[in-house]
Design an enzyme around this catalytic site. Structure first.
Site, short mmCIF file in Angstrom:
data_model
loop_
_atom_site.label_atom_id
_atom_site.label_comp_id
_atom_site.label_asym_id
_atom_site.label_seq_id
_atom_site.Cartn_x
_atom_site.Cartn_y
_atom_site.Cartn_z
N TYR A 51 -4.09 11.18 -1.28
CA TYR A 51 -3.57 10.37 -0.17
C TYR A 51 -3.92 10.98 1.18
CZ TYR A 51 -1.24 7.01 -3.12
OH TYR A 51 -1.02 5.99 -4.00
N GLN A 84 -0.94 -5.72 1.85
CA GLN A 84 -0.78 -4.78 0.73
C GLN A 84 -1.49 -3.47 1.08
OE1 GLN A 84 -1.36 -6.82 -3.32
NE2 GLN A 84 -2.28 -8.24 -1.86
N ASN A 85 -2.22 -3.48 2.19
CA ASN A 85 -3.01 -2.31 2.58
C ASN A 85 -2.12 -1.27 3.24
OD1 ASN A 85 -5.11 -3.85 1.65
ND2 ASN A 85 -5.77 -4.53 3.69
N HIS A 102 3.31 -2.45 0.72
CA HIS A 102 3.03 -1.31 -0.19
C HIS A 102 3.06 0.01 0.56
CE1 HIS A 102 0.89 -4.01 -3.39
NE2 HIS A 102 2.19 -4.19 -3.32
N CYS A 110 10.50 12.92 2.45
CA CYS A 110 10.85 13.90 1.42
C CYS A 110 11.15 13.16 0.11
CB CYS A 110 12.11 14.68 1.85
SG CYS A 110 12.75 15.72 0.51
N CYS A 113 15.34 14.07 -0.41
CA CYS A 113 16.42 13.56 0.49
C CYS A 113 15.96 12.35 1.29
CB CYS A 113 16.88 14.69 1.42
SG CYS A 113 15.64 15.15 2.65
N CYS A 138 15.19 20.72 2.58
CA CYS A 138 16.13 20.63 1.44
C CYS A 138 15.49 21.15 0.17
CB CYS A 138 16.55 19.16 1.24
SG CYS A 138 15.33 18.19 0.33
N GLY A 175 -8.81 -11.35 0.82
CA GLY A 175 -9.20 -10.07 0.26
C GLY A 175 -8.23 -9.45 -0.71
N GLU A 203 -15.12 -13.52 -4.20
CA GLU A 203 -14.98 -13.72 -5.67
C GLU A 203 -13.85 -14.71 -5.95
OE1 GLU A 203 -17.85 -10.85 -6.13
OE2 GLU A 203 -16.87 -11.87 -7.84
#
Ligand code: APR
Length: 235
Positions: A51, A84-85, A102, A110, A113, A138, A175, A203
């Protein structure tokens, strides 16, 4: 107008989609391993690295003509973007009402917490397999604020998205492979309420034969001129 966008919206900015096999991000990683709370529990350093790399990669790409067209529509209409991106390309193009169902690559929290994390991010000069996630005071681990498979969607963003769909005069689905629920249910909601739905996707998708109009075009080519075509398209 309500725009429902998926990874194809950012493809022409050079951001690989999830399911286009030859380039899709999933082709290189096991989605379950990388985008699930189970994967996070098993090896957070792998998930964090993936990520973080996408977070930094976003700084190297720009919105495309499709994002800019959607932002320009705000001059004459109330436009909501339900995406959704997890990138910030709609915002960078100037869209003001963007709902991320999303989550986002640009916020972290965190995993114990839930406190938002605003501290420094580890540098990543080039993609690496593992990076240890920062720790929260924490003792929890800092995770991306992205919705993983099997996790609930952020309720506020979802509620705003449902409202944006039900109040729309027209919904434009761009898309997305329209296979991941509940997000894929939004165009169906519009159709059920008699709202015209236009799909833009090179598509075919499971939506294609159910929407009002399905344009076999890419977003950066179809969106800039779409408003002028609406009267003819919707008849
Ligand atoms: N313009 C428009 N559509 C395009 C373009 C383009 N230039 N290039 C590809 N597409 C289409 C593909 O045909 C495909 O239907 O974009 C779609 C991308 O589908 P996915 O890769 O499945 O992306 P998406 O629908 O956003 O995935 C939904 O699945 O993996 C989860 O959480 C992740 O948000 C993601 C969700």
């Amino acid at each position: 107008m309500t725009v429902l966008s998926g990874a194809g919206m950012s493809a022409e900015s050079g951001v690989p989609t999830f399911r286009d096999v030859e380039t899709g991000l999933w082709a290189k990683v096991d989605p379950y391993e990388i985008s699930s709370s189970d994967g996070w529990r098993r090896h957070p350093e792998k998930v964090w690295a993936w990520y973080l790399w996408r977070h930094y990669m976003m700084k190297a790409v720009d919105p495309n003509d499709g994002h800019r067209a959607v932002a320009a529509w705000q001059d004459g209409a109330e436009v909501h973007v339900v995406t959704q991106n997890v990138d910030d390309l709609h915002e960078r193009a100037g869209s003001a009402r963007v709902h991320h169902v999303h989550g986002s690559l640009f916020s972290f929290r965190c995993d114990r917490c839930d406190v938002p994390y605003v501290g420094p991010l580890p540098p990543m000069p080039e993609p690496v397999e593992t990076v240890d996630p920062p720790r929260c005071a924490c003792g929890g681990l800092i995770r991306p604020d992205v919705v993983w498979f099997g996790e609930p969607l952020p309720s506020e963003e979802w509620d705003r998205s449902v409202e944006a769909v039900s109040r729309a005069d027209v919904a434009i689905v761009v898309g997305t492979s329209a296979v991941v629920y509940p997000a894929a249910g939004l165009p169906e909601m519009a159709l059920a309420e008699g709202i015209p739905v236009i799909e833009v996707n090179p598509e075919e998708t499971p939506l294609s034969d159910r929407v009002t109009i399905s344009l076999r075009e890419t977003s950066a080519t179809a969106l800039p001129g779409l408003l002028q075509r609406l009267p003819a398209l919707l008849g």
